[in-house]
Design a protein around this motif. Structure first.
Motif, PDB file in Angstrom:
ATOM      1  N   PRO A 149      42.004 102.887  28.066  1.00  0.00           N
ATOM      2  CA  PRO A 149      42.160 101.452  28.308  1.00  0.00           C
ATOM      3  C   PRO A 149      42.388 101.150  29.793  1.00  0.00           C
ATOM      4  O   PRO A 149      43.029 101.927  30.483  1.00  0.00           O
ATOM      5  N   ARG A 150      41.873 100.007  30.243  1.00  0.00           N
ATOM      6  CA  ARG A 150      42.027  99.635  31.666  1.00  0.00           C
ATOM      7  C   ARG A 150      43.388  98.995  31.915  1.00  0.00           C
ATOM      8  O   ARG A 150      43.880  98.987  33.042  1.00  0.00           O
ATOM      9  N   THR A 151      43.981  98.380  30.884  1.00  0.00           N
ATOM     10  CA  THR A 151      45.314  97.770  31.023  1.00  0.00           C
ATOM     11  C   THR A 151      46.279  98.516  30.111  1.00  0.00           C
ATOM     12  O   THR A 151      45.958  98.764  28.948  1.00  0.00           O
ATOM     13  N   ILE A 152      47.428  98.870  30.665  1.00  0.00           N
ATOM     14  CA  ILE A 152      48.440  99.568  29.851  1.00  0.00           C
ATOM     15  C   ILE A 152      49.771  98.843  30.027  1.00  0.00           C
ATOM     16  O   ILE A 152      50.256  98.685  31.151  1.00  0.00           O
ATOM     17  N   VAL A 153      50.335  98.371  28.915  1.00  0.00           N
ATOM     18  CA  VAL A 153      51.655  97.735  28.953  1.00  0.00           C
ATOM     19  C   VAL A 153      52.632  98.691  28.284  1.00  0.00           C
ATOM     20  O   VAL A 153      52.371  99.182  27.181  1.00  0.00           O
ATOM     21  N   ILE A 154      53.729  98.964  28.984  1.00  0.00           N
ATOM     22  CA  ILE A 154      54.716  99.919  28.465  1.00  0.00           C
ATOM     23  C   ILE A 154      55.939  99.153  27.965  1.00  0.00           C
ATOM     24  O   ILE A 154      56.474  98.303  28.691  1.00  0.00           O
ATOM     25  N   ASP A 155      56.368  99.473  26.753  1.00  0.00           N
ATOM     26  CA  ASP A 155      57.636  98.951  26.226  1.00  0.00           C
ATOM     27  C   ASP A 155      58.667 100.053  26.437  1.00  0.00           C
ATOM     28  O   ASP A 155      58.701 101.025  25.696  1.00  0.00           O
ATOM     29  N   LEU A 156      59.471  99.889  27.483  1.00  0.00           N
ATOM     30  CA  LEU A 156      60.432 100.948  27.837  1.00  0.00           C
ATOM     31  C   LEU A 156      61.783 100.606  27.239  1.00  0.00           C
ATOM     32  O   LEU A 156      62.450  99.664  27.662  1.00  0.00           O
ATOM     33  N   LYS A 157      62.153 101.377  26.227  1.00  0.00           N
ATOM     34  CA  LYS A 157      63.361 101.038  25.476  1.00  0.00           C
ATOM     35  C   LYS A 157      64.567 101.776  26.035  1.00  0.00           C
ATOM     36  O   LYS A 157      64.456 102.944  26.406  1.00  0.00           O
ATOM     37  N   THR A 158      65.700 101.074  26.051  1.00  0.00           N
ATOM     38  CA  THR A 158      66.939 101.733  26.478  1.00  0.00           C
ATOM     39  C   THR A 158      68.028 101.434  25.454  1.00  0.00           C
ATOM     40  O   THR A 158      68.010 100.408  24.787  1.00  0.00           O
ATOM     41  N   GLY A 159      68.995 102.366  25.358  1.00  0.00           N
ATOM     42  CA  GLY A 159      70.113 102.161  24.434  1.00  0.00           C
ATOM     43  C   GLY A 159      70.277 103.349  23.503  1.00  0.00           C
ATOM     44  O   GLY A 159      69.566 104.354  23.619  1.00  0.00           O
ATOM     45  N   SER A 160      71.195 103.210  22.550  1.00  0.00           N
ATOM     46  CA  SER A 160      71.599 104.357  21.729  1.00  0.00           C
ATOM     47  C   SER A 160      70.486 104.883  20.822  1.00  0.00           C
ATOM     48  O   SER A 160      70.544 106.012  20.368  1.00  0.00           O
ATOM     49  N   GLY A 161      69.455 104.065  20.559  1.00  0.00           N
ATOM     50  CA  GLY A 161      68.364 104.552  19.710  1.00  0.00           C
ATOM     51  C   GLY A 161      67.160 104.976  20.516  1.00  0.00           C
ATOM     52  O   GLY A 161      66.116 105.283  19.952  1.00  0.00           O
ATOM     53  N   ALA A 162      67.288 104.972  21.850  1.00  0.00           N
ATOM     54  CA  ALA A 162      66.118 105.221  22.700  1.00  0.00           C
ATOM     55  C   ALA A 162      66.222 106.590  23.343  1.00  0.00           C
ATOM     56  O   ALA A 162      67.274 107.204  23.400  1.00  0.00           O
ATOM     57  N   PHE A 163      65.087 107.014  23.852  1.00  0.00           N
ATOM     58  CA  PHE A 163      64.979 108.259  24.549  1.00  0.00           C
ATOM     59  C   PHE A 163      65.708 108.145  25.903  1.00  0.00           C
ATOM     60  O   PHE A 163      66.377 109.072  26.346  1.00  0.00           O
ATOM     61  N   MET A 164      65.593 106.991  26.561  1.00  0.00           N
ATOM     62  CA  MET A 164      66.304 106.722  27.821  1.00  0.00           C
ATOM     63  C   MET A 164      67.538 105.897  27.468  1.00  0.00           C
ATOM     64  O   MET A 164      67.398 104.777  26.980  1.00  0.00           O
ATOM     65  N   ARG A 165      68.708 106.447  27.703  1.00  0.00           N
ATOM     66  CA  ARG A 165      69.905 105.720  27.259  1.00  0.00           C
ATOM     67  C   ARG A 165      70.369 104.685  28.268  1.00  0.00           C
ATOM     68  O   ARG A 165      70.997 103.703  27.907  1.00  0.00           O
ATOM     69  N   ASP A 166      70.103 104.907  29.571  1.00  0.00           N
ATOM     70  CA  ASP A 166      70.597 103.898  30.512  1.00  0.00           C
ATOM     71  C   ASP A 166      69.476 103.283  31.343  1.00  0.00           C
ATOM     72  O   ASP A 166      68.424 103.882  31.572  1.00  0.00           O
TER      73      ASP A 166
END
Ligand code: URA
Length: 439
Positions: free
Chosen positions: A194-211
Protein backbone atom coordinates in the motif's frame (compact mmCIF):
# COMPACT_ATOMS: atom_id res chain seq x y z
CA UNK A 1 29.88 -11.34 1.59
CA UNK A 2 31.01 -9.18 4.52
CA UNK A 3 32.16 -11.33 7.45
CA UNK A 4 29.33 -11.33 10.03
CA UNK A 5 31.89 -11.08 12.84
CA UNK A 6 33.08 -7.70 11.48
CA UNK A 7 29.47 -6.49 11.38
CA UNK A 8 28.87 -7.63 14.98
CA UNK A 9 32.15 -6.00 16.15
CA UNK A 10 31.29 -2.71 14.41
CA UNK A 11 27.82 -2.59 15.97
CA UNK A 12 29.22 -3.55 19.39
CA UNK A 13 31.54 -0.49 19.20
CA UNK A 14 28.67 1.77 18.14
CA UNK A 15 29.83 2.36 14.57
CA UNK A 16 27.24 3.05 11.87
CA UNK A 17 26.92 0.06 9.52
CA UNK A 18 26.66 0.45 5.79
CA UNK A 19 23.73 -1.00 3.89
CA UNK A 20 25.72 -3.86 2.35
CA UNK A 21 26.87 -5.16 5.77
CA UNK A 22 23.25 -5.24 6.98
CA UNK A 23 22.01 -6.79 3.72
CA UNK A 24 24.68 -9.53 3.82
CA UNK A 25 23.91 -10.37 7.44
CA UNK A 26 20.14 -10.67 6.87
CA UNK A 27 20.52 -12.58 3.59
CA UNK A 28 23.11 -14.88 5.17
CA UNK A 29 20.86 -15.56 8.14
CA UNK A 30 17.80 -16.23 5.96
CA UNK A 31 19.69 -18.74 3.80
CA UNK A 32 21.28 -20.45 6.81
CA UNK A 33 24.90 -19.33 6.21
CA UNK A 34 24.94 -17.05 9.28
CA UNK A 35 24.21 -19.13 12.40
CA UNK A 36 21.70 -18.16 15.07
CA UNK A 37 24.41 -17.39 17.66
CA UNK A 38 25.89 -14.69 15.42
CA UNK A 39 22.49 -13.15 14.68
CA UNK A 40 21.71 -13.28 18.41
CA UNK A 41 24.96 -11.41 19.19
CA UNK A 42 24.12 -8.82 16.53
CA UNK A 43 20.62 -8.31 17.91
CA UNK A 44 21.95 -7.78 21.44
CA UNK A 45 24.61 -5.33 20.18
CA UNK A 46 21.80 -3.46 18.39
CA UNK A 47 19.70 -3.46 21.56
CA UNK A 48 22.53 -1.65 23.38
CA UNK A 49 23.84 0.60 20.57
CA UNK A 50 20.62 1.32 18.64
CA UNK A 51 20.52 2.24 14.95
CA UNK A 52 20.50 5.46 12.96
CA UNK A 53 17.38 6.12 10.84
CA UNK A 54 19.38 5.13 7.74
CA UNK A 55 20.48 1.82 9.28
CA UNK A 56 16.89 1.09 10.39
CA UNK A 57 15.67 1.72 6.83
CA UNK A 58 18.41 -0.57 5.46
CA UNK A 59 17.51 -3.32 7.92
CA UNK A 60 13.84 -2.99 6.91
CA UNK A 61 14.79 -3.21 3.22
CA UNK A 62 16.96 -6.29 3.79
CA UNK A 63 14.09 -8.04 5.61
CA UNK A 64 11.56 -6.94 2.98
CA UNK A 65 13.74 -8.38 0.18
CA UNK A 66 13.97 -11.73 1.98
CA UNK A 67 10.51 -12.58 0.57
CA UNK A 68 7.78 -11.76 -1.92
CA UNK A 69 6.36 -8.29 -2.52
CA UNK A 70 2.83 -7.85 -3.84
CA UNK A 71 2.49 -5.85 -7.04
CA UNK A 72 -0.37 -3.48 -6.29
CA UNK A 73 0.39 -1.27 -9.32
CA UNK A 74 -2.44 -2.96 -11.25
CA UNK A 75 -5.05 -1.71 -8.75
CA UNK A 76 -7.16 1.12 -10.15
CA UNK A 77 -7.37 3.35 -7.03
CA UNK A 78 -5.10 4.70 -4.32
CA UNK A 79 -3.96 1.92 -1.97
CA UNK A 80 -3.96 2.24 1.82
CA UNK A 81 -3.66 0.04 4.88
CA UNK A 82 -3.77 0.34 8.65
CA UNK A 83 -1.54 -1.43 11.14
CA UNK A 84 -2.34 -1.74 14.83
CA UNK A 85 0.36 -2.60 17.32
CA UNK A 86 -2.24 -4.84 19.00
CA UNK A 87 -4.47 -4.93 21.99
CA UNK A 88 -7.55 -6.40 23.62
CA UNK A 89 -10.94 -6.13 21.87
CA UNK A 90 -9.35 -4.46 18.82
CA UNK A 91 -11.67 -5.38 15.96
CA UNK A 92 -11.18 -2.08 14.06
CA UNK A 93 -9.81 -3.68 10.85
CA UNK A 94 -13.10 -5.55 10.33
CA UNK A 95 -15.04 -2.29 9.96
CA UNK A 96 -12.27 -0.06 8.67
CA UNK A 97 -11.45 -2.14 5.57
CA UNK A 98 -14.99 -1.96 4.10
CA UNK A 99 -15.41 1.67 5.21
CA UNK A 100 -12.16 2.72 3.51
CA UNK A 101 -13.08 0.73 0.40
CA UNK A 102 -16.52 2.36 0.28
CA UNK A 103 -14.72 5.75 0.35
CA UNK A 104 -12.79 4.77 -2.82
CA UNK A 105 -9.56 3.29 -1.45
CA UNK A 106 -8.11 -0.11 -2.40
CA UNK A 107 -7.25 -1.93 0.81
CA UNK A 108 -5.03 -5.04 0.53
CA UNK A 109 -4.63 -6.22 4.13
CA UNK A 110 -2.30 -8.94 5.34
CA UNK A 111 -3.11 -9.81 8.93
CA UNK A 112 -1.69 -11.97 11.68
CA UNK A 113 -2.90 -14.20 14.48
CA UNK A 114 -3.16 -13.27 18.13
CA UNK A 115 -0.53 -14.37 20.60
CA UNK A 116 -0.53 -14.02 24.38
CA UNK A 117 -2.98 -11.44 25.61
CA UNK A 118 -3.52 -9.66 22.26
CA UNK A 119 -6.01 -10.78 19.63
CA UNK A 120 -5.41 -11.13 15.87
CA UNK A 121 -7.70 -10.22 12.97
CA UNK A 122 -7.20 -13.57 11.23
CA UNK A 123 -8.60 -15.53 14.16
CA UNK A 124 -11.65 -13.25 14.25
CA UNK A 125 -12.21 -13.81 10.51
CA UNK A 126 -11.97 -17.56 10.94
CA UNK A 127 -15.09 -17.36 13.11
CA UNK A 128 -16.96 -16.81 9.79
CA UNK A 129 -17.97 -20.21 8.31
CA UNK A 130 -16.14 -20.82 5.02
CA UNK A 131 -13.94 -17.66 5.10
CA UNK A 132 -10.65 -18.43 3.30
CA UNK A 133 -7.59 -16.68 4.72
CA UNK A 134 -5.15 -18.42 2.36
CA UNK A 135 -5.81 -16.99 -1.11
CA UNK A 136 -2.99 -16.77 -3.65
CA UNK A 137 -1.71 -13.28 -4.43
CA UNK A 138 -3.56 -12.98 -7.76
CA UNK A 139 -6.93 -14.05 -6.33
CA UNK A 140 -6.36 -11.70 -3.38
CA UNK A 141 -5.60 -8.67 -5.57
CA UNK A 142 -8.53 -9.53 -7.90
CA UNK A 143 -10.91 -9.21 -4.93
CA UNK A 144 -9.28 -5.96 -3.79
CA UNK A 145 -9.74 -4.57 -7.32
CA UNK A 146 -13.35 -5.74 -7.67
CA UNK A 147 -14.70 -5.16 -4.14
CA UNK A 148 -12.24 -2.61 -2.69
CA UNK A 149 -10.78 -4.67 0.15
CA UNK A 150 -9.69 -8.17 1.13
CA UNK A 151 -7.96 -9.58 4.19
CA UNK A 152 -5.77 -12.70 4.12
CA UNK A 153 -3.10 -14.24 6.33
CA UNK A 154 0.42 -13.09 6.00
CA UNK A 155 1.93 -16.33 4.69
CA UNK A 156 5.51 -17.56 5.13
CA UNK A 157 6.65 -15.93 1.87
CA UNK A 158 6.17 -12.38 3.25
CA UNK A 159 9.38 -11.10 4.92
CA UNK A 160 10.50 -14.59 6.03
CA UNK A 161 13.59 -13.06 7.65
CA UNK A 162 11.27 -11.35 10.14
CA UNK A 163 9.72 -14.63 11.28
CA UNK A 164 13.15 -16.13 12.04
CA UNK A 165 14.61 -12.97 13.59
CA UNK A 166 11.47 -12.44 15.70
CA UNK A 167 11.70 -16.01 17.08
CA UNK A 168 15.31 -15.32 18.06
CA UNK A 169 14.46 -11.93 19.62
CA UNK A 170 11.79 -13.64 21.67
CA UNK A 171 14.34 -15.89 23.40
CA UNK A 172 17.26 -13.44 23.62
CA UNK A 173 15.63 -10.50 25.40
CA UNK A 174 15.77 -8.27 22.31
CA UNK A 175 12.09 -7.72 21.50
CA UNK A 176 11.86 -4.26 23.13
CA UNK A 177 14.17 -2.42 20.75
CA UNK A 178 12.77 0.40 18.59
CA UNK A 179 14.85 -0.19 15.40
CA UNK A 180 14.19 -3.95 15.53
CA UNK A 181 10.44 -3.46 16.09
CA UNK A 182 10.36 -0.87 13.29
CA UNK A 183 12.08 -3.14 10.77
CA UNK A 184 9.84 -6.04 11.80
CA UNK A 185 6.57 -4.13 11.38
CA UNK A 186 7.54 -2.15 8.28
CA UNK A 187 9.12 -5.04 6.32
CA UNK A 188 5.75 -6.84 6.48
CA UNK A 189 3.63 -3.75 5.78
CA UNK A 190 5.76 -2.64 2.82
CA UNK A 191 5.56 -6.14 1.31
CA UNK A 192 1.78 -5.82 0.93
CA UNK A 193 2.37 -2.76 -1.26
CA UNK A 194 0.00 0.00 0.00
CA UNK A 195 1.13 3.57 -0.74
CA UNK A 196 -0.51 4.97 2.44
CA UNK A 197 0.03 3.37 5.83
CA UNK A 198 -1.77 4.55 8.98
CA UNK A 199 -0.48 3.13 12.25
CA UNK A 200 -2.64 2.74 15.35
CA UNK A 201 0.01 2.85 18.06
CA UNK A 202 -1.50 1.62 21.28
CA UNK A 203 -0.16 2.37 24.74
CA UNK A 204 -1.21 1.15 28.18
CA UNK A 205 -1.55 -2.04 30.20
CA UNK A 206 -2.99 -4.06 27.29
CA UNK A 207 -0.47 -2.83 24.73
CA UNK A 208 2.93 -3.90 23.61
CA UNK A 209 4.25 -0.36 24.35
CA UNK A 210 3.29 0.52 27.89
CA UNK A 211 4.37 4.15 27.99
CA UNK A 212 3.80 7.07 25.64
CA UNK A 213 7.47 8.15 25.51
CA UNK A 214 8.60 4.81 24.01
CA UNK A 215 5.57 4.89 21.73
CA UNK A 216 6.62 8.31 20.41
CA UNK A 217 10.12 7.03 19.57
CA UNK A 218 8.64 4.04 17.76
CA UNK A 219 6.19 6.26 15.88
CA UNK A 220 8.99 8.54 14.65
CA UNK A 221 11.02 5.54 13.46
CA UNK A 222 8.01 3.98 11.66
CA UNK A 223 7.18 7.24 9.89
CA UNK A 224 10.82 7.83 8.86
CA UNK A 225 11.21 4.32 7.42
CA UNK A 226 7.84 4.46 5.62
CA UNK A 227 8.73 7.82 4.04
CA UNK A 228 12.16 6.58 2.99
CA UNK A 229 10.29 3.93 0.94
CA UNK A 230 8.02 6.57 -0.60
CA UNK A 231 4.98 5.79 1.55
CA UNK A 232 2.54 8.35 2.96
CA UNK A 233 2.47 7.79 6.71
CA UNK A 234 0.40 8.83 9.73
CA UNK A 235 0.34 7.59 13.31
CA UNK A 236 -2.55 7.81 15.80
CA UNK A 237 -1.69 7.11 19.46
CA UNK A 238 -4.59 5.38 21.19
CA UNK A 239 -5.32 4.19 24.71
CA UNK A 240 -5.14 0.47 25.51
CA UNK A 241 -5.48 0.76 29.27
CA UNK A 242 -8.91 -0.85 28.87
CA UNK A 243 -10.40 -3.08 26.14
CA UNK A 244 -11.81 -1.47 22.99
CA UNK A 245 -15.58 -1.82 22.68
CA UNK A 246 -17.62 -4.38 24.61
CA UNK A 247 -16.86 -7.73 22.92
CA UNK A 248 -13.55 -9.49 23.56
CA UNK A 249 -13.02 -12.80 21.76
CA UNK A 250 -13.49 -13.92 18.16
CA UNK A 251 -17.04 -14.63 16.94
CA UNK A 252 -18.36 -12.00 19.36
CA UNK A 253 -15.87 -9.33 18.19
CA UNK A 254 -16.63 -10.10 14.54
CA UNK A 255 -20.33 -9.74 15.29
CA UNK A 256 -19.81 -6.44 17.16
CA UNK A 257 -17.82 -5.04 14.22
CA UNK A 258 -20.27 -6.16 11.53
CA UNK A 259 -23.36 -5.12 13.51
CA UNK A 260 -21.86 -1.63 13.81
CA UNK A 261 -22.12 -1.25 10.01
CA UNK A 262 -25.86 -2.02 9.93
CA UNK A 263 -28.29 0.90 9.41
CA UNK A 264 -28.18 3.07 12.56
CA UNK A 265 -25.21 1.04 13.84
CA UNK A 266 -22.92 4.04 14.22
CA UNK A 267 -24.98 5.41 17.10
CA UNK A 268 -25.73 2.00 18.68
CA UNK A 269 -22.20 0.54 18.62
CA UNK A 270 -19.73 1.14 21.48
CA UNK A 271 -18.67 4.76 21.02
CA UNK A 272 -14.95 4.17 21.61
CA UNK A 273 -14.94 1.65 18.76
CA UNK A 274 -16.81 4.11 16.54
CA UNK A 275 -14.50 7.03 17.36
CA UNK A 276 -11.25 5.16 16.75
CA UNK A 277 -12.52 3.51 13.56
CA UNK A 278 -13.76 6.83 12.15
CA UNK A 279 -10.52 8.62 12.93
CA UNK A 280 -8.23 5.94 11.49
CA UNK A 281 -10.34 5.54 8.34
CA UNK A 282 -10.55 9.31 7.87
CA UNK A 283 -6.76 9.53 8.19
CA UNK A 284 -6.36 6.88 5.47
CA UNK A 285 -8.76 8.75 3.18
CA UNK A 286 -7.07 12.13 3.75
CA UNK A 287 -3.43 11.00 3.73
CA UNK A 288 -4.06 8.98 0.54
CA UNK A 289 -5.31 12.23 -1.06
CA UNK A 290 -9.02 11.45 -1.54
CA UNK A 291 -10.08 14.31 0.77
CA UNK A 292 -8.24 17.54 1.56
CA UNK A 293 -9.12 18.15 5.22
CA UNK A 294 -9.73 16.09 8.38
CA UNK A 295 -13.31 17.41 8.48
CA UNK A 296 -14.20 16.45 4.91
CA UNK A 297 -12.53 13.03 5.31
CA UNK A 298 -14.54 12.36 8.48
CA UNK A 299 -17.76 13.48 6.77
CA UNK A 300 -17.07 11.09 3.88
CA UNK A 301 -16.47 8.16 6.26
CA UNK A 302 -19.70 8.90 8.14
CA UNK A 303 -21.64 9.17 4.88
CA UNK A 304 -20.60 5.71 3.60
CA UNK A 305 -21.18 4.28 7.09
CA UNK A 306 -24.71 5.69 7.47
CA UNK A 307 -26.05 5.13 3.94
CA UNK A 308 -25.19 1.39 3.92
CA UNK A 309 -22.40 1.51 1.30
CA UNK A 310 -19.84 0.14 3.78
CA UNK A 311 -22.18 -2.71 4.78
CA UNK A 312 -22.63 -3.61 1.09
CA UNK A 313 -18.83 -3.73 0.63
CA UNK A 314 -18.50 -5.85 3.78
CA UNK A 315 -20.98 -8.45 2.49
CA UNK A 316 -19.32 -8.54 -0.97
CA UNK A 317 -15.83 -8.86 0.49
CA UNK A 318 -16.68 -11.69 2.91
CA UNK A 319 -18.61 -13.60 0.26
CA UNK A 320 -15.74 -13.14 -2.27
CA UNK A 321 -13.48 -14.89 0.24
CA UNK A 322 -15.94 -17.78 0.65
CA UNK A 323 -17.48 -16.59 3.94
CA UNK A 324 -21.11 -17.51 4.57
CA UNK A 325 -22.79 -14.69 6.51
CA UNK A 326 -26.53 -14.55 7.08
CA UNK A 327 -27.24 -10.81 7.13
CA UNK A 328 -30.95 -11.47 7.78
CA UNK A 329 -30.12 -12.85 11.24
CA UNK A 330 -29.14 -10.62 14.17
CA UNK A 331 -26.01 -12.71 14.77
CA UNK A 332 -25.08 -12.89 11.02
CA UNK A 333 -25.06 -16.69 11.52
CA UNK A 334 -21.89 -16.56 13.68
CA UNK A 335 -21.60 -19.14 16.48
CA UNK A 336 -21.15 -17.58 19.93
CA UNK A 337 -21.06 -19.58 23.18
CA UNK A 338 -23.84 -18.93 25.74
CA UNK A 339 -23.23 -16.54 28.64
CA UNK A 340 -22.55 -18.65 31.71
CA UNK A 341 -21.23 -16.30 34.39
CA UNK A 342 -20.87 -12.68 35.41
CA UNK A 343 -18.15 -10.90 37.30
CA UNK A 344 -19.89 -8.37 39.56
CA UNK A 345 -18.79 -5.41 41.72
CA UNK A 346 -18.17 -6.48 45.34
CA UNK A 347 -19.08 -2.97 46.56
CA UNK A 348 -20.26 0.36 45.19
CA UNK A 349 -17.77 2.95 43.94
CA UNK A 350 -16.07 3.89 40.68
CA UNK A 351 -14.27 1.69 38.17
CA UNK A 352 -10.78 3.08 38.72
CA UNK A 353 -8.46 0.82 36.79
CA UNK A 354 -8.32 -2.43 34.81
CA UNK A 355 -5.24 -4.48 34.02
CA UNK A 356 -6.03 -4.90 30.37
CA UNK A 357 -3.33 -7.55 29.86
CA UNK A 358 -4.96 -9.73 32.52
CA UNK A 359 -8.31 -9.36 30.78
CA UNK A 360 -6.67 -10.62 27.58
CA UNK A 361 -5.22 -13.54 29.54
CA UNK A 362 -8.67 -14.35 30.97
CA UNK A 363 -9.62 -15.04 27.38
CA UNK A 364 -6.81 -17.62 27.28
CA UNK A 365 -8.32 -19.17 30.44
CA UNK A 366 -11.51 -19.65 28.36
CA UNK A 367 -9.50 -21.37 25.59
CA UNK A 368 -10.01 -18.36 23.30
CA UNK A 369 -6.43 -17.02 23.17
CA UNK A 370 -3.08 -18.69 22.57
CA UNK A 371 -0.38 -19.15 25.15
CA UNK A 372 1.75 -20.90 22.48
CA UNK A 373 1.74 -20.34 18.72
CA UNK A 374 0.29 -23.79 17.98
CA UNK A 375 -2.59 -23.68 20.52
CA UNK A 376 -6.06 -24.37 19.04
CA UNK A 377 -8.71 -21.75 19.83
CA UNK A 378 -12.36 -21.83 20.85
CA UNK A 379 -13.62 -19.08 18.55
CA UNK A 380 -17.07 -19.05 20.16
CA UNK A 381 -15.92 -18.13 23.70
CA UNK A 382 -15.52 -14.55 24.90
CA UNK A 383 -16.07 -11.79 27.40
CA UNK A 384 -18.24 -8.68 27.42
CA UNK A 385 -16.65 -5.63 29.04
CA UNK A 386 -19.75 -3.83 30.33
CA UNK A 387 -18.38 -0.68 32.03
CA UNK A 388 -15.58 1.82 31.40
CA UNK A 389 -12.94 3.39 33.60
CA UNK A 390 -14.52 6.37 35.39
CA UNK A 391 -18.04 4.82 35.52
CA UNK A 392 -19.98 4.77 38.78
CA UNK A 393 -20.84 1.17 39.73
CA UNK A 394 -23.26 -0.28 42.29
CA UNK A 395 -22.73 -3.31 44.50
CA UNK A 396 -23.62 -6.47 42.56
CA UNK A 397 -23.53 -4.73 39.17
CA UNK A 398 -22.14 -6.97 36.39
CA UNK A 399 -18.77 -5.60 35.19
CA UNK A 400 -17.85 -8.40 32.79
CA UNK A 401 -19.86 -11.28 31.34
CA UNK A 402 -18.27 -14.63 30.45
CA UNK A 403 -19.45 -16.77 27.51
CA UNK A 404 -18.08 -20.28 27.04
CA UNK A 405 -19.15 -23.91 26.82
CA UNK A 406 -17.14 -25.09 29.84
CA UNK A 407 -18.10 -23.82 33.32
CA UNK A 408 -14.73 -24.89 34.81
CA UNK A 409 -12.94 -22.55 32.45
CA UNK A 410 -15.36 -19.74 33.31
CA UNK A 411 -14.48 -20.09 37.02
CA UNK A 412 -10.74 -19.75 36.25
CA UNK A 413 -11.42 -16.66 34.12
CA UNK A 414 -13.55 -15.02 36.84
CA UNK A 415 -10.74 -15.55 39.39
CA UNK A 416 -8.36 -13.72 37.08
CA UNK A 417 -10.86 -10.91 36.40
CA UNK A 418 -11.14 -10.34 40.14
CA UNK A 419 -7.43 -9.49 40.18
CA UNK A 420 -7.65 -7.36 37.02
CA UNK A 421 -10.40 -4.92 38.00
CA UNK A 422 -10.19 -2.20 40.68
CA UNK A 423 -13.38 -0.61 42.03
CA UNK A 424 -12.44 2.22 44.45
CA UNK A 425 -14.31 4.62 46.70
CA UNK A 426 -13.03 7.73 44.89
CA UNK A 427 -14.21 8.91 41.45
CA UNK A 428 -11.65 8.98 38.64
CA UNK A 429 -11.97 10.74 35.26
CA UNK A 430 -12.87 8.81 32.11
CA UNK A 431 -9.80 7.95 30.00
CA UNK A 432 -9.24 9.79 26.72
CA UNK A 433 -9.11 7.38 23.77
CA UNK A 434 -7.00 9.28 21.25
CA UNK A 435 -3.78 10.45 22.87
CA UNK A 436 -2.09 12.21 19.96
CA UNK A 437 -0.94 12.02 16.34
CA UNK A 438 2.22 12.14 14.30
CA UNK A 439 2.54 12.74 10.56
N1 URA B 1 4.93 -6.46 16.03
C1 URA B 1 5.75 -6.93 15.07
O1 URA B 1 5.30 -7.31 13.99
N2 URA B 1 7.07 -6.98 15.32
C2 URA B 1 7.62 -6.57 16.48
O2 URA B 1 8.82 -6.63 16.63
C3 URA B 1 6.75 -6.09 17.48
C4 URA B 1 5.39 -6.04 17.22
Amino acid sequence: MINPLETIEAKKRGRELDGSAIADLVAGFTTGIVPEYQMAAFLMATWFRGMTPRETADLTGAMLRSGEQLDTSRLSGPTADKHSTGGVGDKVSLLLAPLAAACGLKVPMLSGRGLGHTGGTLDKLEAIPGYDIRLGNDAFLDIVERVGCAIIGQGPTIAPADGRIYALRDVTGTVDCVPLITASIMSKKLAAGPRTIVIDLKTGSGAFMRDLEQARLLARALVDVGRSYGRRMAVVFSDMDQPLGVAIGHANETLEAFAALRPGGRSRAPQDLVELTEQLTADMVRVAGLEATPESALAQVRAVWDDGRALAVLLDWVSAQGGRLEPGRDDFGLQSAPSVAEFTAAHEGWLQEVDCREIGLALADLGAARRRVDDALDLSAGLDYLVRVGDRVERGQPLLRVACRDRGRAVAAIERLARAVTVGREPVPARPLILGRLE
